[in-house]
Design a protein around this motif. Structure first.
Motif, PDB file in Angstrom:
ATOM      1  N   GLN A   1       0.864  17.952   0.614  1.00  0.00           N
ATOM      2  CA  GLN A   1       0.779  17.132  -0.601  1.00  0.00           C
ATOM      3  C   GLN A   1       1.224  17.927  -1.827  1.00  0.00           C
ATOM      4  OE1 GLN A   1      -3.327  15.819  -0.432  1.00  0.00           O
ATOM      5  NE2 GLN A   1      -2.688  13.805   0.295  1.00  0.00           N
ATOM      6  N   ARG A   2       0.763  19.175  -1.883  1.00  0.00           N
ATOM      7  CA  ARG A   2       1.119  19.959  -3.072  1.00  0.00           C
ATOM      8  C   ARG A   2       2.619  20.250  -3.100  1.00  0.00           C
ATOM      9  NH1 ARG A   2      -0.956  25.687  -5.684  1.00  0.00           N
ATOM     10  NH2 ARG A   2      -0.068  25.191  -7.718  1.00  0.00           N
ATOM     11  N   TRP A   3       3.191  20.607  -1.984  1.00  0.00           N
ATOM     12  CA  TRP A   3       4.622  20.897  -1.956  1.00  0.00           C
ATOM     13  C   TRP A   3       5.440  19.675  -2.349  1.00  0.00           C
ATOM     14  CZ3 TRP A   3       7.794  25.157  -0.661  1.00  0.00           C
ATOM     15  CH2 TRP A   3       7.087  26.352  -0.538  1.00  0.00           C
ATOM     16  N   ARG A   4       5.066  18.510  -1.821  1.00  0.00           N
ATOM     17  CA  ARG A   4       5.938  17.351  -2.071  1.00  0.00           C
ATOM     18  C   ARG A   4       5.760  16.794  -3.475  1.00  0.00           C
ATOM     19  NH1 ARG A   4       2.400  14.159   1.870  1.00  0.00           N
ATOM     20  NH2 ARG A   4       3.782  15.026   3.455  1.00  0.00           N
ATOM     21  N   HIS A   5       4.603  17.004  -4.073  1.00  0.00           N
ATOM     22  CA  HIS A   5       4.362  16.398  -5.389  1.00  0.00           C
ATOM     23  C   HIS A   5       4.404  17.402  -6.534  1.00  0.00           C
ATOM     24  CE1 HIS A   5       3.712  12.603  -3.557  1.00  0.00           C
ATOM     25  NE2 HIS A   5       2.572  12.907  -2.990  1.00  0.00           N
ATOM     26  N   TYR A   6       4.762  18.641  -6.238  1.00  0.00           N
ATOM     27  CA  TYR A   6       4.777  19.673  -7.288  1.00  0.00           C
ATOM     28  C   TYR A   6       5.592  19.221  -8.509  1.00  0.00           C
ATOM     29  CZ  TYR A   6       6.876  23.544  -9.822  1.00  0.00           C
ATOM     30  OH  TYR A   6       7.364  24.340 -10.819  1.00  0.00           O
TER      31      TYR A   6
ATOM     32  N   ALA B   1       0.858  -1.193   0.000  1.00  0.00           N
ATOM     33  CA  ALA B   1       0.000   0.000   0.000  1.00  0.00           C
ATOM     34  C   ALA B   1       0.889   1.236   0.000  1.00  0.00           C
ATOM     35  CB  ALA B   1      -0.908  -0.007   1.232  1.00  0.00           C
ATOM     36  N   PRO B   2       1.550   1.487  -1.149  1.00  0.00           N
ATOM     37  CA  PRO B   2       2.547   2.560  -1.172  1.00  0.00           C
ATOM     38  C   PRO B   2       1.948   3.924  -0.839  1.00  0.00           C
ATOM     39  CG  PRO B   2       2.644   1.214  -3.168  1.00  0.00           C
ATOM     40  CD  PRO B   2       1.417   0.794  -2.425  1.00  0.00           C
ATOM     41  N   LEU B   3       2.728   4.700  -0.102  1.00  0.00           N
ATOM     42  CA  LEU B   3       2.297   6.053   0.263  1.00  0.00           C
ATOM     43  C   LEU B   3       2.578   7.060  -0.858  1.00  0.00           C
ATOM     44  CD1 LEU B   3       3.872   6.241   3.846  1.00  0.00           C
ATOM     45  CD2 LEU B   3       1.423   6.261   3.326  1.00  0.00           C
ATOM     46  N   GLY B   4       3.644   6.797  -1.628  1.00  0.00           N
ATOM     47  CA  GLY B   4       4.052   7.754  -2.656  1.00  0.00           C
ATOM     48  C   GLY B   4       4.906   8.887  -2.093  1.00  0.00           C
ATOM     49  N   HIS B   5       5.265   8.784  -0.835  1.00  0.00           N
ATOM     50  CA  HIS B   5       6.138   9.772  -0.211  1.00  0.00           C
ATOM     51  C   HIS B   5       6.732   9.118   1.031  1.00  0.00           C
ATOM     52  CE1 HIS B   5       3.064  10.448   2.920  1.00  0.00           C
ATOM     53  NE2 HIS B   5       2.190  10.387   1.935  1.00  0.00           N
ATOM     54  N   LEU B   6       7.669   9.794   1.671  1.00  0.00           N
ATOM     55  CA  LEU B   6       8.247   9.237   2.888  1.00  0.00           C
ATOM     56  C   LEU B   6       7.188   9.186   3.990  1.00  0.00           C
ATOM     57  CD1 LEU B   6      11.786  10.920   3.006  1.00  0.00           C
ATOM     58  CD2 LEU B   6      11.176   8.636   2.173  1.00  0.00           C
ATOM     59  N   SER B   7       7.305   8.224   4.879  1.00  0.00           N
ATOM     60  CA  SER B   7       6.301   8.050   5.939  1.00  0.00           C
ATOM     61  C   SER B   7       6.372   9.171   6.975  1.00  0.00           C
ATOM     62  CB  SER B   7       6.502   6.699   6.625  1.00  0.00           C
ATOM     63  OG  SER B   7       7.761   6.665   7.269  1.00  0.00           O
TER      64      SER B   7
ATOM     65  N   TRP C   1       0.545  14.535   8.202  1.00  0.00           N
ATOM     66  CA  TRP C   1       1.655  14.348   7.272  1.00  0.00           C
ATOM     67  C   TRP C   1       1.195  13.807   5.920  1.00  0.00           C
ATOM     68  CZ3 TRP C   1       6.166  16.224   6.450  1.00  0.00           C
ATOM     69  CH2 TRP C   1       7.073  15.573   5.609  1.00  0.00           C
ATOM     70  N   ALA C   2       0.380  12.779   5.941  1.00  0.00           N
ATOM     71  CA  ALA C   2       0.009  12.131   4.674  1.00  0.00           C
ATOM     72  C   ALA C   2      -1.077  12.890   3.928  1.00  0.00           C
ATOM     73  CB  ALA C   2      -0.443  10.695   4.949  1.00  0.00           C
TER      74      ALA C   2
ATOM     75  N   VAL D   1      21.786  13.098  -2.856  1.00  0.00           N
ATOM     76  CA  VAL D   1      21.753  14.541  -3.112  1.00  0.00           C
ATOM     77  C   VAL D   1      20.290  14.963  -3.155  1.00  0.00           C
ATOM     78  CG1 VAL D   1      22.310  16.369  -4.756  1.00  0.00           C
ATOM     79  CG2 VAL D   1      23.950  14.522  -4.325  1.00  0.00           C
ATOM     80  N   TYR D   2      19.939  15.882  -2.278  1.00  0.00           N
ATOM     81  CA  TYR D   2      18.552  16.308  -2.142  1.00  0.00           C
ATOM     82  C   TYR D   2      18.345  17.693  -2.750  1.00  0.00           C
ATOM     83  CZ  TYR D   2      17.323  12.726   1.377  1.00  0.00           C
ATOM     84  OH  TYR D   2      17.043  11.561   2.038  1.00  0.00           O
ATOM     85  N   GLY D   3      17.395  17.786  -3.656  1.00  0.00           N
ATOM     86  CA  GLY D   3      16.926  19.090  -4.090  1.00  0.00           C
ATOM     87  C   GLY D   3      15.824  19.543  -3.146  1.00  0.00           C
ATOM     88  N   CYS D   4      14.756  20.090  -3.696  1.00  0.00           N
ATOM     89  CA  CYS D   4      13.709  20.621  -2.825  1.00  0.00           C
ATOM     90  C   CYS D   4      12.941  19.480  -2.151  1.00  0.00           C
ATOM     91  CB  CYS D   4      12.739  21.506  -3.596  1.00  0.00           C
ATOM     92  SG  CYS D   4      11.562  22.274  -2.459  1.00  0.00           S
ATOM     93  N   GLU D   5      13.265  19.233  -0.921  1.00  0.00           N
ATOM     94  CA  GLU D   5      12.648  18.137  -0.164  1.00  0.00           C
ATOM     95  C   GLU D   5      11.617  18.662   0.830  1.00  0.00           C
ATOM     96  OE1 GLU D   5      12.649  14.845  -0.203  1.00  0.00           O
ATOM     97  OE2 GLU D   5      13.920  14.728  -1.984  1.00  0.00           O
ATOM     98  N   ALA D   6      11.181  19.907   0.649  1.00  0.00           N
ATOM     99  CA  ALA D   6      10.169  20.470   1.548  1.00  0.00           C
ATOM    100  C   ALA D   6       8.940  19.558   1.543  1.00  0.00           C
ATOM    101  CB  ALA D   6       9.778  21.870   1.077  1.00  0.00           C
ATOM    102  N   ALA D   7       8.472  19.211   2.738  1.00  0.00           N
ATOM    103  CA  ALA D   7       7.285  18.377   2.924  1.00  0.00           C
ATOM    104  C   ALA D   7       7.498  16.924   2.515  1.00  0.00           C
ATOM    105  CB  ALA D   7       6.069  18.944   2.183  1.00  0.00           C
ATOM    106  N   ASN D   8       8.750  16.518   2.340  1.00  0.00           N
ATOM    107  CA  ASN D   8       9.029  15.097   2.108  1.00  0.00           C
ATOM    108  C   ASN D   8      10.112  14.652   3.094  1.00  0.00           C
ATOM    109  OD1 ASN D   8       8.511  12.641   0.761  1.00  0.00           O
ATOM    110  ND2 ASN D   8      10.374  12.904  -0.442  1.00  0.00           N
ATOM    111  N   ALA D   9      11.386  14.832   2.754  1.00  0.00           N
ATOM    112  CA  ALA D   9      12.426  14.512   3.734  1.00  0.00           C
ATOM    113  C   ALA D   9      12.511  15.585   4.815  1.00  0.00           C
ATOM    114  CB  ALA D   9      13.773  14.371   3.032  1.00  0.00           C
ATOM    115  N   LEU D  10      11.959  16.744   4.535  1.00  0.00           N
ATOM    116  CA  LEU D  10      12.169  17.910   5.385  1.00  0.00           C
ATOM    117  C   LEU D  10      10.851  18.535   5.822  1.00  0.00           C
ATOM    118  CD1 LEU D  10      14.121  20.187   6.380  1.00  0.00           C
ATOM    119  CD2 LEU D  10      13.816  21.227   4.144  1.00  0.00           C
TER     120      LEU D  10
END
Ligand code: SF4
Ligand code: SF4
Lengths: 398, 103
Positions: free
Chosen positions: A329-334, A42-48, A322-323, A284-293
């Motif tokens: 959601q918009r920030w992490r999937h932009y 049941a993948p989240l599509g982003h970090l937990s 978070w989920a 190497v992380y680019g814009c990780e706002a709302a995902n790793a960060l």
């Protein structure tokens, strides 16, 4: 110590010696003896959860730097010890690995070391950013509680003064020497702007001499007081294109120093055409706002990133939201869902994620637009084919 | 074309410098010589170091500059590091691991 957090792809394994966050697949997770990830089917599509949260322990600071991204003042906001401890507990419950404590001047908070100790007790690694003001030898010893401490140093002498508005380079270097003497892993955060561009090599040499193990380069960002006069301070296109060849030369001159760049500089790194897969493999992380960060400000409000004044609720609700929170959601999937050209067709989209949204907001008036200072974006807007930077300079070529 | 000419290309760092690379040295120091990699599964990515920067998130890039071999070495050393951390004899689950069907 080894911590394991299940994810879609398998798990993230956090180690302390040497410090690393390792993404492993399901088979390796099983071999390590851990239960299968509940997200496999049941993948989240982003970090937990974020891997790292920035926690502003105070927005007080006596320095009043003109470009301060938090707009810190001597009587700025400051959360109580109880509020900070509660935030630490909630982030630990969420499975966050690393906590980056900052300010304002973090050393001004009377409970700083107790907050760091709570983080350790809950399995989080606290790290610290400081200007070095007030870092006595005794405080340097106390800093052993941190995984690493970085001192803000934007150049030497006049360059530091031009960047920060006061003479603080000697104080910062003294703090670095004290941390090194106390056995605390330490380095420097160096904000790259037009004022500090020329001083990078000389400053790096001083950092190495003072016992720093790392120099992390940060792009000057238009947030807080940094929004005023931004275009006179931001790196030019020529400087953006020159960055990677310069870093390669810097790495050759100081091979024992870690050279880091922040997320917002990734478009400039990508301007030199590194191999995309290697960037992913080496974290190497680019814009990780709302995902790793994620970030929690001095009022206890959670935001996708420290530079982003778009609160999503108080820190206590970050885990629950978070989920599902639409802003997160918009920030992490932009980059995946809505980035226009040239990001939509860019080989670096999955890593870079469209560049720094704080700069997009400043220049284009829209968080969700391609980074307007990325050399690829600039070429696209001029209607030109993109010409990669200095082909041949890059040892790791596709 | 860009409005200003790019600077001349930087020469690749000398191979000898690779031996001093801070990140690779830390990995090598943590992994005993001859530690075999895990027999199954893959390291997908490794993010090395902490991020003592409370504003944005940083990435070590110096390893990228040496060579593709150095980058591969970092991944292989990371896999071996995990093997070292796995408690118990090879091919057996660690003593403190949950049973395979644990929630
Ligand atoms: S908006 Fe994205 S790239 Fe810019 S500082 Fe925040 S996380 Fe980094
Ligand atoms: S075009 Fe977009 S995705 Fe590609 S490097 Fe530039 S900002 Fe990043």
């Amino acid at each position: 110590m080894m911590r394991v957090r299940p994810e879609d792809f398998g798990a993230i394994v956090a180690l302390d010696d040497p410090p690393a966050l390792i993404h492993v697949d399901h088979a390796l997770l099983a071999w390590l003896g851990h239960a299968p990830s509940p997200y496999a089917d049941a993948p989240l599509g982003h970090l937990s959860a974020p891997t790292e949260v920035h926690l502003m322990v105070t927005n007080r600071c006596p320095a009043a730097c003109p470009g301060c991204y938090t707009g810190a003042t001597p009587d700025g906001d400051e959360p109580s010890e109880a509020a900070l401890l509660d935030t630490v507990d909630r982030l630990a419950d969420q499975g966050v690995f690393h906590l980056a404590l900052g300010g304002g001047e973090s050393l001004l908070h009377p409970a700083l070391f107790r907050v760091a100790a709570r983080a350790r007790a809950r399995g989080l690694v606290p790290n610290l950013t400081t200007s070095g003001l007030g870092l006595t030898p005794a405080l340097a010893e106390a800093c052993r509680v941190f995984g690493q401490v970085n001192v803000s140093l934007d150049g030497l002498d006049a360059a530091y003064r031009a960047s920060r508005g006061y003479d603080g380079a000697d104080t910062a270097l003294r703090a670095l020497r004290r941390l090194h003497a106390a056995g605390v892993p330490c380095g420097v955060n160096y904000v790259l702007s037009q004022a500090t561009w020329a001083g990078l090599e000389a400053t790096t040499a001083e950092v190495a001499a003072a016992g720093g193990q790392q120099i992390e380069l940060l792009r000057y960002k238009p947030a807080g007081r940094g929004r005023d006069g931004y275009t006179d301070r931001a790196l030019t296109e020529a400087q953006a294109r020159a960055l990677t060849p310069r870093l390669i030369a810097l790495a050759a001159a100081h091979p024992s120093l870690e050279i880091k760049i922040d997320c917002s500089l990734v478009p400039f790194l990508c301007a030199a055409d590194p191999t995309p897969a290697l960037l992913s493999q080496l974290g190497v992380y680019g814009c990780e706002a709302a995902n790793a960060l994620a970030s929690v400000d001095a009022r206890g409000q959670a935001t996708p990133c420290s530079f982003v004044d778009v609160p999503i609720g108080d820190a206590a609700t970050l885990g629950a939201q978070w989920a599902t929170h639409p802003t997160l959601q918009r920030w992490r999937h932009y980059a995946r869902d809505e980035a226009p050209a040239p990001c939509s067709g860019c080989a670096y989209r999955a890593v870079c994620k469209g560049g720094c949204k704080v700069v997009s907001r400043q220049i284009d008036g829209d968080w969700f637009a391609p980074d307007p200072e990325c050399p690829r974006v600039l070429a696209h807007r001029r209607g030109e084919a993109y010409v990669p930077v200095s082909p041949g300079a890059w040892p790791v070529s596709p | 074309m860009a409005p200003t000419p790019d600077p001349p290309a930087s020469p690749a760092p000398p191979a000898a410098a690779l031996e001093q690379d801070h990140v690779l040295a830390a990995l090598r120091a943590a992994v005993p010589d001859g530690t075999p990699p895990p027999p199954q599964g893959r390291v997908l990515a490794v993010k090395l170091g902490y991020n003592p920067n409370s504003s944005s998130v940083g990435s070590v890039v110096s390893v990228l500059f040496w060579s593709a071999t150095a980058a591969a070495a970092a991944l292989n050393l990371t896999a071996a590091l995990l093997a070292k951390h796995r408690a118990g004899p090879p091919d057996a689950p660690p003593a403190d691991a949950p049973p395979p069907d644990a929630p």
